[in-house]
Design an enzyme around this catalytic site. Structure first.
Site: not given
Ligand code: MSP
Length: 497
Positions: A21, A24, A129, A132, A146, A149, A300, A303
């Site tokens: 999304h 990421h 949870c 996360c 959580c 989440h 936020k 989904k």
């Molecule tokens: N897999 C773990 C990270 C492990 S690192 C050793 C994880 N994955 S995640 O897919 O949930 O998130 C990946 C990254 O995207 C994280 O740094 C998270 O903070 C970031 N983001 C997820 N949603 C976000 C937003 N809405 N806005 C900005 N960044 C966000 O956590």
């Protein structure tokens, strides 16, 4: 020649439990901007991103899809790699926690800490949870949910290995207090210091009921807790363990920046720093916590509410530079921000099209009118003063990406104003040439400076100007050779009403 300074930057590795999304995309774009900036400084950069593929959450998703976990992640990872390509992300490696070198190093670190007596077998009872992949105390939950989440945590009671993290409370605290740059922005460092002061518990680092994971090297019944696996990607990504290995990539460790979102700061400081200390590996210089990108109304992305924003669609509609520009300029780096297409269009029309696109177009057209070659002259000294390179460098060092790009655009604005004031079309040829040289030379510098932010546009400007991509050291005026052939290209940015 002395070897160049190295710079190692990482992002969090994403859970491929759904398509990527905008959050990421945001993290990858900001990390890419920093990586590219350091390349402009002439440094040897290693930029790592990837996917976090083990654990109960992924196993659950694979089951729902009726697939083996490995097949499921092999298919999902394609979306993440495609996103990197679409966004022009210049990563050196895309690491997957299912990569064999990672698995080995992850086990090596577990074993080293275990053999030192700092991982012991016990019994885990508590709240978990799986979204996360985090354990919570009763106090840490909000109405049984959580806190991240907002869904019910499950009660788990099972045999587990524990890492003696509590023994690192003082060491981690000392480290955080003595190293002002260990966690940025500084407010986040304070937050973590206060939390560590409350004490750190021993950490459950294995699971007996999650077969989809890296096997614990000292007990086949267990798999490594997913964070005890994922965090290690930063070390395995450059082969920096065992620490006495002579692997050439070790020159990148310790990492200069771990870029992560604010929700996983605890994992990347308290937990990660303790693991590194226990494994006798140097700590990263900086963990930078960025904010969250939310929907237009500041909520936020969710989904269930259908408010998740797909970055791939935005790139298809607008192009990657426009999305990159928006993300880098709109959101103060380190804070939360909102995404809306309205705001994106406004920045596209007013800044990219009116300010930069227009400047390039006007300048090149005027040079074509006098024969299409850069005239021999010097850049106007007053215009030179409008570029504050020192400030831009300082802003980048402080990770104020949004201010740095604004400052670069303010120079583009000054160039437009220079045209309006000089009215070159009214001048005799000598004076006109001086104005046009000033513009072409300034555009060359602008193309260098915007490269980390909007690399495709930088490349297009270079092509129109007939110059090669430069480094920061080339951002000196009067370096553009007279006689260079310019050629008008396609319009850089089309306005959208
Ligand atoms: N897999 C773990 C990270 C492990 S690192 C050793 C994880 N994955 S995640 O897919 O949930 O998130 C990946 C990254 O995207 C994280 O740094 C998270 O903070 C970031 N983001 C997820 N949603 C976000 C937003 N809405 N806005 C900005 N960044 C966000 O956590």
């Amino acid at each position: 020649m002395p070897s160049p300074k190295t710079f190692y930057i990482t992002t969090a590795i994403d859970y491929p439990s759904g398509k990527p999304h905008l959050g990421h995309a945001y993290e990858k774009v900001t990390a890419d901007c920093i990586a590219r900036w350091h390349r402009l400084l002439g440094e040897e950069v290693f930029f790592l991103t990837g996917t976090d593929e083990h654990g109960s959450k992924i196993a659950k998703k694979a089951k729902e899809a009726g697939k083996e976990p490995q097949k499921y992640v092999d298919e999902m990872v394609i979306f993440f790699k495609e996103l990197c390509e679409k966004l022009n992300i210049s990563n050196a490696r895309f690491i997957r926690t299912t990569d064999q070198d990672h698995v080995k190093i992850s086990q090596g670190i577990f074993k080293k800490i275990h053999d030192k007596g700092e991982i012991y077998l016990g019994e885990y009872s508590g709240w978990y949870c799986s979204d996360c992949e985090t354990f919570y105390t009763e106090k840490g939950l909000q109405d049984g949910n959580c806190p991240t989440h907002e869904k019910k945590a499950e009660w788990i009671s099972e045999e587990s290995y524990f890492f003696k993290m509590s023994a690192y409370t003082k060491k981690v605290l000392d480290y955080l207090e003595k190293n002002a740059e260990s966690v940025l922005p500084s407010g986040k460092r304070k937050e973590i210091i206060n939390r560590v002061k409350e004490g750190m518990n021993d950490l459950s680092v294995s699971r007996v009921n999650v077969p989809w994971g890296i096997q614990v090297p000292v007990n086949k019944k267990h798999t490594q807790y997913v964070w005890m696996d994922a965090l290690i990607n930063y070390v395995s990504g450059v082969g920096a363990f065992p620490t006495d290995s002579k692997d050439k990539l070790n020159k990148f460790w310790p990492a200069d920046v771990h870029l992560i979102g604010k929700d996983i700061l605890w994992h990347h400081t308290a937990i990660w720093f303790s693991i590194l200390m226990a494994a006798e590996i140097k700590l990263p210089k900086t963990v930078f916590s960025h904010g969250f990108i939310n929907t237009a109304s500041g909520d936020k992305m969710s989904k269930s509410k259908g408010t998740v924003i797909d970055p791939g669609q935005l790139v298809d509609k607008y192009g990657s530079d426009i999305l990159r520009y928006f993300l880098l300029r709109e959101i103060p780096f380190g804070q939360d921000g909102n995404f809306s297409e309205e705001a994106l269009k406004e920045r596209l029309n007013n800044e990219l099209a009116n300010e930069l696109g227009n400047l390039v177009n006007r300048s090149i057209v005027m040079i074509e009118k006098i024969g299409g070659k850069v005239p021999a002259a010097k850049t106007d000294p007053d215009l030179q003063k409008k570029l504050n390179l020192k400030k831009i460098k300082e802003l980048m060092e402080k990770f104020e990406l949004h201010h740095a790009i604004a400052e670069i655009f303010s120079f583009a604005g000054a160039c437009n104003q220079f045209i309006n004031e000089k009215e070159p079309w009214k001048l005799d040829s000598k004076k006109k040439e001086a104005v046009l040289y000033s513009l072409a030379d300034s555009l060359r510098i602008i193309a260098i400076l915007i490269q980390p932010f909007i690399p495709q546009t930088a490349e297009k400007i270079n092509q129109q100007l007939g110059v090669k991509p430069g480094l920061l050291a080339d951002c000196k005026f009067n370096k553009l050779k007279a006689g260079t052939k310019v050629k008008k290209g396609e319009i850089l940015f089309k306005k959208i009403e």
